[in-house]
Design a protein around this motif. Structure first.
Motif, short mmCIF file in Angstrom:
data_model
loop_
_atom_site.label_atom_id
_atom_site.label_comp_id
_atom_site.label_asym_id
_atom_site.label_seq_id
_atom_site.Cartn_x
_atom_site.Cartn_y
_atom_site.Cartn_z
N THR A 1 9.77 -20.66 -33.19
CA THR A 1 11.40 -20.60 -34.68
C THR A 1 11.73 -22.31 -34.59
OG1 THR A 1 12.70 -21.27 -32.63
CG2 THR A 1 12.21 -18.59 -32.67
N GLY A 2 11.09 -23.53 -34.23
CA GLY A 2 10.75 -24.32 -34.25
C GLY A 2 11.92 -25.22 -33.40
N ALA A 3 12.61 -24.31 -33.10
CA ALA A 3 13.32 -24.35 -31.30
C ALA A 3 12.25 -25.07 -30.70
CB ALA A 3 14.86 -23.58 -30.91
N SER A 4 12.92 -26.23 -29.61
CA SER A 4 12.46 -26.52 -28.97
C SER A 4 13.07 -27.75 -26.89
CB SER A 4 11.20 -27.19 -28.39
OG SER A 4 11.60 -29.17 -29.47
N GLN A 5 12.79 -27.21 -26.39
CA GLN A 5 13.42 -28.18 -25.17
C GLN A 5 12.86 -28.52 -24.01
OE1 GLN A 5 16.13 -24.55 -23.98
NE2 GLN A 5 14.45 -24.03 -22.53
N GLU A 6 13.34 -29.16 -23.03
CA GLU A 6 12.57 -29.81 -21.82
C GLU A 6 12.38 -29.16 -20.38
OE1 GLU A 6 13.59 -33.79 -20.59
OE2 GLU A 6 12.47 -34.61 -21.22
N VAL A 7 11.48 -28.34 -20.66
CA VAL A 7 11.18 -27.33 -19.42
C VAL A 7 11.78 -28.23 -18.19
CG1 VAL A 7 8.46 -27.31 -19.76
CG2 VAL A 7 9.92 -25.04 -18.28
N ARG A 8 10.75 -29.70 -18.22
CA ARG A 8 10.18 -30.69 -16.70
C ARG A 8 10.81 -31.76 -17.55
NH1 ARG A 8 8.26 -25.91 -14.75
NH2 ARG A 8 6.40 -25.78 -16.19
N PRO A 9 11.27 -32.90 -16.94
CA PRO A 9 10.88 -33.99 -17.19
C PRO A 9 10.26 -34.33 -18.05
CG PRO A 9 12.00 -34.12 -14.86
CD PRO A 9 10.82 -32.36 -15.20
N GLY A 10 10.17 -34.80 -19.21
CA GLY A 10 8.68 -35.41 -20.10
C GLY A 10 7.52 -33.70 -20.86
N GLU A 11 8.44 -32.58 -20.34
CA GLU A 11 6.90 -31.44 -20.67
C GLU A 11 8.19 -30.42 -21.64
OE1 GLU A 11 5.07 -27.62 -18.95
OE2 GLU A 11 4.91 -29.69 -17.38
N LEU A 12 7.53 -29.96 -22.95
CA LEU A 12 8.44 -29.64 -23.68
C LEU A 12 7.99 -27.83 -23.16
CD1 LEU A 12 8.27 -31.58 -27.09
CD2 LEU A 12 10.58 -30.92 -25.56
N GLU A 13 9.10 -26.80 -23.85
CA GLU A 13 8.96 -25.82 -24.08
C GLU A 13 9.19 -25.54 -25.69
OE1 GLU A 13 10.22 -22.94 -21.23
OE2 GLU A 13 12.40 -23.43 -21.04
N TYR A 14 8.34 -24.11 -26.15
CA TYR A 14 8.91 -23.93 -27.46
C TYR A 14 9.75 -22.54 -27.61
CZ TYR A 14 5.96 -27.85 -28.41
OH TYR A 14 5.12 -28.98 -28.36
N GLU A 15 10.43 -21.94 -28.28
CA GLU A 15 11.00 -20.87 -28.65
C GLU A 15 9.90 -20.70 -29.57
OE1 GLU A 15 15.39 -19.27 -28.80
OE2 GLU A 15 14.65 -20.41 -30.96
N MET A 16 10.00 -19.02 -29.04
CA MET A 16 9.33 -18.20 -30.33
C MET A 16 9.88 -16.46 -30.60
SD MET A 16 5.32 -18.61 -29.40
CE MET A 16 4.79 -17.78 -30.59
N SER A 17 10.01 -16.04 -31.63
CA SER A 17 10.17 -15.27 -32.16
C SER A 17 9.94 -13.96 -32.94
CB SER A 17 12.32 -15.11 -32.60
OG SER A 17 12.25 -14.82 -33.86
N ARG A 18 10.36 -12.61 -33.07
CA ARG A 18 9.69 -11.75 -33.91
C ARG A 18 10.26 -10.69 -34.10
NH1 ARG A 18 5.22 -6.87 -32.92
NH2 ARG A 18 7.28 -6.22 -34.27
N GLU A 19 11.16 -9.99 -35.60
CA GLU A 19 11.35 -8.09 -35.22
C GLU A 19 10.91 -7.34 -34.07
OE1 GLU A 19 11.15 -7.02 -39.00
OE2 GLU A 19 12.39 -8.62 -40.25
N VAL A 20 12.03 -6.56 -33.76
CA VAL A 20 11.41 -5.86 -33.06
C VAL A 20 10.86 -3.77 -33.38
CG1 VAL A 20 12.59 -7.58 -31.56
CG2 VAL A 20 13.34 -4.93 -31.83
#
Ligand SMILES: CC(C)(COP(=O)(O)OP(=O)(O)OC[C@H]1O[C@@H](n2cnc3c(N)ncnc32)[C@H](O)[C@@H]1OP(=O)(O)O)[C@@H](O)C(=O)NCCC(=O)NCCS
Length: 139
Positions: free
Chosen positions: A120-139
């Motif tokens: 989706t373009g959203a990301s956040q820190e899951v641990r210091p210095g490590e990112l996680e990315y948001e994904m999505s789809r229609e159901v």
């Protein structure tokens, strides 16, 4: 299963084994009520698990806690789990499914891409210095 997942694949999850091993029975019981928990069995053995629940926005569901026991990987169990939680979301009136995948988890992201999820373009820190990315789809 959840504790085994956290122990085996700490890179994949926001939570930790050390945190959840302290949960009491009431907490575990609440967690199977708060969210739907699916398992896949192969020849009577539990091979994998995934959870579904409300997402952050109205009409959206969130897929979490996906894990396949290493002996059963690359045999389609992960795909069955994703399809099962999508089917659950469809049957419960959700219109989109969201998930988070850690930056180091290219294998899981590949599976999600193959099954129609996009970042989706959203990301956040899951641990210091490590990112996680948001994904999505229609159901
Ligand atoms: C990610 C995970 C759930 C996939 O489960 P699985 O049962 O192996 O998945 P499937 O067999 O249905 O699908 C495999 C597909 O996913 C992708 N994939 C899975 N693992 C991969 C890896 N290590 N490298 C590259 N692609 C991978 C491929 O597209 C693969 O298809 P292929 O085997 O035809 O190449 C499993 O590896 C796992 O539990 N990992 C640790 C926990 C985790 O990452 N959970 C997800 C948190 S978001």
């Amino acid at each position: 299963m959840r504790l085994a997942a956290l122990k085996e694949a700490p890179y994949a999850f926001g939570s930790t084994y050390e945190r959840e091993v302290e949960f009491d029975d009431a907490t575990w019981q609440r967690r199977v009520v708060d969210r739907v928990r699916f398992v896949v069995e192969v020849d009577g053995e539990v091979a994998g698990t995934v959870s579904g629940g409300d997402g952050e926005v109205t009409g959206a569901a969130a897929m979490t806690a996906m894990w396949v026991e290493p002996r059963f990987r690359r045999r389609g169990v992960g795909e069955v789990l994703v399809k099962t939680v999508l089917e659950w979301a469809r049957g419960n009136g959700y219109s989109r499914m969201f998930l988070w995948v850690t930056a180091v988890n290219a294998g899981a992201e590949h599976l999600y891409l193959r099954l129609g999820f996009v970042r989706t373009g959203a990301s956040q820190e899951v641990r210091p210095g490590e990112l996680e990315y948001e994904m999505s789809r229609e159901v």
